[in-house]
Design a protein around this motif. Structure first.
Motif, PDB file in Angstrom:
ATOM      1  N   GLN A 141       0.836  -1.207   0.000  1.00 21.06           N
ATOM      2  CA  GLN A 141       0.000   0.000   0.000  1.00 21.06           C
ATOM      3  C   GLN A 141       0.869   1.256   0.000  1.00 21.06           C
ATOM      4  OE1 GLN A 141      -3.104   0.129   2.970  1.00 21.06           O
ATOM      5  NE2 GLN A 141      -3.869  -1.923   2.455  1.00 21.06           N
ATOM      6  N   LEU A 142       1.988   1.202   0.739  1.00 21.17           N
ATOM      7  CA  LEU A 142       2.918   2.331   0.744  1.00 21.17           C
ATOM      8  C   LEU A 142       3.546   2.514  -0.636  1.00 21.17           C
ATOM      9  CD1 LEU A 142       4.764   1.721   4.145  1.00 21.17           C
ATOM     10  CD2 LEU A 142       3.112   3.525   3.657  1.00 21.17           C
ATOM     11  N   VAL A 143       3.913   1.396  -1.275  1.00 18.57           N
ATOM     12  CA  VAL A 143       4.502   1.466  -2.613  1.00 18.57           C
ATOM     13  C   VAL A 143       3.535   2.135  -3.580  1.00 18.57           C
ATOM     14  CG1 VAL A 143       5.248   0.089  -4.600  1.00 18.57           C
ATOM     15  CG2 VAL A 143       6.057  -0.494  -2.302  1.00 18.57           C
ATOM     16  N   THR A 144       2.256   1.763  -3.503  1.00 22.26           N
ATOM     17  CA  THR A 144       1.237   2.360  -4.385  1.00 22.26           C
ATOM     18  C   THR A 144       1.021   3.834  -4.062  1.00 22.26           C
ATOM     19  OG1 THR A 144       0.122   0.216  -4.586  1.00 22.26           O
ATOM     20  CG2 THR A 144      -1.156   2.186  -5.159  1.00 22.26           C
ATOM     21  N   ALA A 145       0.951   4.151  -2.774  1.00 20.54           N
ATOM     22  CA  ALA A 145       0.654   5.526  -2.346  1.00 20.54           C
ATOM     23  C   ALA A 145       1.719   6.518  -2.786  1.00 20.54           C
ATOM     24  CB  ALA A 145       0.489   5.570  -0.825  1.00 20.54           C
ATOM     25  N   PHE A 146       2.974   6.093  -2.825  1.00 22.67           N
ATOM     26  CA  PHE A 146       4.062   7.033  -3.127  1.00 22.67           C
ATOM     27  C   PHE A 146       4.720   6.764  -4.494  1.00 22.67           C
ATOM     28  CE2 PHE A 146       3.863   6.797   1.559  1.00 22.67           C
ATOM     29  CZ  PHE A 146       3.601   8.132   1.835  1.00 22.67           C
ATOM     30  N   ALA A 147       4.028   5.996  -5.335  1.00 24.12           N
ATOM     31  CA  ALA A 147       4.597   5.613  -6.624  1.00 24.12           C
ATOM     32  C   ALA A 147       4.906   6.800  -7.524  1.00 24.12           C
ATOM     33  CB  ALA A 147       3.667   4.643  -7.342  1.00 24.12           C
ATOM     34  N   ASP A 148       4.094   7.850  -7.439  1.00 24.04           N
ATOM     35  CA  ASP A 148       4.257   8.998  -8.344  1.00 24.04           C
ATOM     36  C   ASP A 148       5.110  10.112  -7.754  1.00 24.04           C
ATOM     37  OD1 ASP A 148       2.665   7.758 -10.250  1.00 24.04           O
ATOM     38  OD2 ASP A 148       0.814   8.553  -9.366  1.00 24.04           O
ATOM     39  N   ASP A 149       5.660   9.891  -6.566  1.00 22.59           N
ATOM     40  CA  ASP A 149       6.481  10.931  -5.936  1.00 22.59           C
ATOM     41  C   ASP A 149       7.778  11.135  -6.713  1.00 22.59           C
ATOM     42  OD1 ASP A 149       4.561  10.987  -3.999  1.00 22.59           O
ATOM     43  OD2 ASP A 149       5.955  10.817  -2.313  1.00 22.59           O
ATOM     44  N   ASP A 150       8.218  12.378  -6.760  1.00 22.37           N
ATOM     45  CA  ASP A 150       9.558  12.642  -7.288  1.00 22.37           C
ATOM     46  C   ASP A 150      10.555  12.147  -6.253  1.00 22.37           C
ATOM     47  OD1 ASP A 150       8.652  13.850  -9.591  1.00 22.37           O
ATOM     48  OD2 ASP A 150       8.484  15.825  -8.641  1.00 22.37           O
ATOM     49  N   TYR A 151      11.609  11.528  -6.717  1.00 27.50           N
ATOM     50  CA  TYR A 151      12.569  10.977  -5.767  1.00 27.50           C
ATOM     51  C   TYR A 151      13.990  11.208  -6.244  1.00 27.50           C
ATOM     52  CZ  TYR A 151      15.516   7.742  -3.241  1.00 27.50           C
ATOM     53  OH  TYR A 151      16.529   7.216  -2.489  1.00 27.50           O
ATOM     54  N   GLN A 152      14.824  11.643  -5.324  1.00 26.74           N
ATOM     55  CA  GLN A 152      16.238  11.794  -5.604  1.00 26.74           C
ATOM     56  C   GLN A 152      17.014  11.317  -4.387  1.00 26.74           C
ATOM     57  OE1 GLN A 152      17.362  15.659  -6.964  1.00 26.74           O
ATOM     58  NE2 GLN A 152      19.515  15.135  -7.240  1.00 26.74           N
ATOM     59  N   SER A 153      17.956  10.420  -4.615  1.00 23.90           N
ATOM     60  CA  SER A 153      18.712   9.858  -3.497  1.00 23.90           C
ATOM     61  C   SER A 153      19.499  10.944  -2.788  1.00 23.90           C
ATOM     62  CB  SER A 153      19.678   8.776  -3.999  1.00 23.90           C
ATOM     63  OG  SER A 153      18.977   7.716  -4.592  1.00 23.90           O
ATOM     64  N   PRO A 154      19.454  10.961  -1.453  1.00 24.70           N
ATOM     65  CA  PRO A 154      20.261  11.928  -0.705  1.00 24.70           C
ATOM     66  C   PRO A 154      21.731  11.552  -0.768  1.00 24.70           C
ATOM     67  CG  PRO A 154      19.249  10.379   0.802  1.00 24.70           C
ATOM     68  CD  PRO A 154      18.688  10.067  -0.559  1.00 24.70           C
ATOM     69  N   PRO A 155      22.630  12.490  -0.533  1.00 24.78           N
ATOM     70  CA  PRO A 155      24.065  12.154  -0.555  1.00 24.78           C
ATOM     71  C   PRO A 155      24.421  11.188   0.582  1.00 24.78           C
ATOM     72  CG  PRO A 155      23.725  14.391   0.255  1.00 24.78           C
ATOM     73  CD  PRO A 155      22.395  13.915  -0.249  1.00 24.78           C
ATOM     74  N   VAL A 156      25.207  10.189   0.255  1.00 21.59           N
ATOM     75  CA  VAL A 156      25.651   9.198   1.238  1.00 21.59           C
ATOM     76  C   VAL A 156      27.160   9.080   1.127  1.00 21.59           C
ATOM     77  CG1 VAL A 156      25.623   6.759   1.893  1.00 21.59           C
ATOM     78  CG2 VAL A 156      23.489   7.894   1.249  1.00 21.59           C
ATOM     79  N   ASP A 157      27.849   9.220   2.256  1.00 26.72           N
ATOM     80  CA  ASP A 157      29.308   9.109   2.289  1.00 26.72           C
ATOM     81  C   ASP A 157      29.706   7.647   2.478  1.00 26.72           C
ATOM     82  OD1 ASP A 157      31.915  10.831   2.596  1.00 26.72           O
ATOM     83  OD2 ASP A 157      32.029   9.279   4.161  1.00 26.72           O
TER      84      ASP A 157
END
Length: 588
Positions: A141-157
């Motif tokens: 349900q979470l996958v469906t609810a946020f499927a259309d969200d814009d997403y960009q990975s945050p910086p990870v060191d």
């Protein structure tokens, strides 16, 4: 690659199948690398939409399935820290890890797993996600609810935490091993290159993925663009023959099981053989002398069929591979690459190089190229002379950041050599052979001090007992105040039932069978033969057969290593009942 986000990104354009499995109905299904990449991104969006932030600790309680590493990678992709565990862990263990890890979110396999933790969830936990089922916040349900969200990975060191893996707790409370993105990226790509892993390989996965050994296997298969087939230990025998994997990561216990079945075939083959060779083989088998390097043609063909017929190599880890298995399967044409590592080293320290044959047998091979290994005095940490046994100590980018919220434990485990180089004290006893292979001989904490001051490694004695098909597990110990060694033996129930059928012995239950003279005679003969070929100070004075299996998580780890302290505590009645006031054995 600088972090595990780069591994995720690399999946998008890889060709071929990434994951495969069977449905409950038995149909084989699969995901391509492109589809698997989309799944990881969809999960990343879902977790980010739920509110999980970089550096948040997320407890992840689930078992081996194709989605497991996708969930873990998605957490790392958004900068979160994965805190994994299996659903078969005890309520106490799960509650301890949830509390100690400071997890803010909880992902659970199913409602049954959730019920183990329901009364122990602290207020800081902001959400519970159900990976299967429709309770709490269902993952799909979470996958469906946020499927259309814009997403960009945050910086990870590279030095950011990837996960906190809690050890199996063989010496007490589990310790939270902090592993970084750099730890993993310094290890699995090197291992893949050293062992010649290829994109046309088919892996088979049966181990718990929260364990660092299986996690490394998952990363290797993804990195090399190979397919990973997921199944369960119960279905492994059938799937080996049908899937025909080329690489199979597993633990020594599985090879012990295959060996036991092969030896039964050898007994049958011996009865059919004529001439002097048949007479000799039957005599050797009757006398308990197992011809390690003799594999009848029929048995060899059967073994090859049993593992699918195209296995390039199996990887044995999670514990030492007994020497007799090393010999036997090499003769049978099955190449077992033994590796050595720890959770604290993410995980591989050393591994055999395929193709060396006898040269590397009974060793764990060479240290990986970017790993420094020294043999040192365990008390002073001073390096020892070549070929001397001492503590194996490790340095390099694979070594953990430390134990979570345990500065004292970290200080004891990581020592500075005075030149600014940090070494991990493994607690393992070993030395290098003349070729540079690392050879191990037990753990310092398990060493038994004999009556004359000699060091006795109980694991080598237990290997000799356990290779008999009537023995599932054995634990050798010396009670305080006694000069003698004793053993607790867990019968192999399936083999014992078969033995009873062959010898006309009634088998109502395990406990009842162990009371019959015929069964007791069989185990007495087993121990008589063991003592007949053992050194004086390795002989076992008395033994007790246990009428119930060891409990996974409580008495043995998920990779089937003995939790010695816990066994001697939980089986205290049986252990103490072995020794009389005069130190002699009582009847089994």
């Amino acid at each position: 690659m600088k972090n595990l986000q780069d591994l995720v990104a690399s999946l998008e354009h890889k060709p071929g199948t990434a994951k495969s499995w069977r449905t409950d109905e038995g149909a084989k299904e699969s995901l391509t690398f492109e589809e698997y990449h989309r799944r990881v991104i969809a999960l990343s969006k879902a977790f980010s939409g739920l509110g999980i932030k970089p550096d948040d600790h997320v407890m992840h309680v689930a078992d081996n399935n194709p989605d497991w590493v996708a969930v873990s990678l998605a957490l790392n992709n958004i900068g979160a820290v994965d805190v994994p565990r299996g659903s078969d862990s005890s309520e106490e263990e799960l509650a301890y890890i949830l509390d100690h890890s400071d997890a803010k979110y909880l992902l659970v396999k199913d409602e049954r797993t959730y019920e183990k933790l329901a009364d122990a969830i602290p207020e800081r936990v902001r959400a519970v996600v159900s990976l299967e089922g429709d309770f709490a916040a269902p993952l799909e349900q979470l996958v469906t609810a946020f499927a259309d969200d814009d997403y960009q990975s945050p910086p990870v060191d590279e030095d950011d935490l990837s996960c906190i893996i809690y050890t199996s707790g063989t010496t007490g409370k589990p310790k939270g091993v902090m592993l970084t993105h750099k730890n993993f990226l310094s290890n699995f790509p090197i291992l893949a290159e050293v062992e010649g892993m290829r994109d046309d390989d088919v892996w088979m996965s049966i181990l718990p993925p929260w364990h660092v050994f299986q996690r490394a296997a998952e990363y290797c298969s993804l990195h090399t663009s190979a397919e990973m087939f997921h199944t369960t230990p119960a279905k492994a025998a059938q799937e080996l023959a049908e899937i025909r994997p080329t690489i199979f990561p597993t633990v020594p216990r599985l090879w012990e099981s295959i060996y036991a079945k092969a030896m039964k075939q050898t007994h049958r083959a011996a009865q059919e053989m004529s001439g002097p060779s048949g007479v000799l083989l039957r005599a050797m088998l009757r006398g308990g002398i197992i011809p390690k390097l003799y594999v009848p043609g029929k048995v060899k063909d059967s073994l090859q069929e049993r593992v699918g017929g195209r296995m390039r190599f199996a990887v044995s880890g999670g514990g030492p591979l007994p020497g007799y298995l090393d010999d036997y399967f090499r003769k049978a044409g099955i190449d077992i690459v033994e590796g050595y590592g720890m959770t604290e080293t993410s995980p591989v320290i050393a591994a055999r190089v395929r193709g060396e044959g006898k040269k590397s047998r009974y060793t764990v091979g060479y240290p990986l190229p970017n790993v420094d290994v020294r043999i040192a005095d365990p008390d002073t940490n001073e390096p020892l002379l070549p070929r001397m046994y001492g503590e194996v100590q490790v340095s390099g980018p694979l070594v953990m950041k430390g134990y979570y919220k345990d500065s004292e434990g970290t200080r004891r485990a990581l020592v500075d050599d005075g030149d600014g180089k940090e070494w991990l004290k493994t607690g393992d006893r070993g030395r290098f052979d003349r070729y540079g292979h690392l050879k191990l001989r037990g753990r310092y904490k398990d060493i038994i001090l004999g009556p004359d001051g000699e060091n006795i490694d109980p694991t080598s004695l237990e290997e000799r007992l356990t290779k008999h098909d009537l023995v599932e597990h054995s634990l050798v110990f010396r009670p305080e105040g006694s000069r003698f060694l004793f053993a607790l033996i867990v019968p192999h129930e399936a083999s014992l039932r078969e033995y009873c059928e062959e010898h006309g012995i009634s088998y109502g239950s395990l406990a009842e069978a162990l009371e019959t003279p015929g069964v007791r005679d069989a185990y007495n003969e087993l121990l008589r033969m063991y003592n007949g070929s053992a050194k004086q100070h390795h002989r076992i004075k008395g033994w007790r057969l246990l009428d119930s299996p060891l409990k996974v998580g409580q008495e043995i780890t998920t990779t089937l290593k003995l939790k010695r302290k816990e066994i001697l505590e939980s089986r205290r009645y049986e252990a103490e009942g072995l020794v009389s006031d005069k130190g002699f054995t009582k009847s089994i």
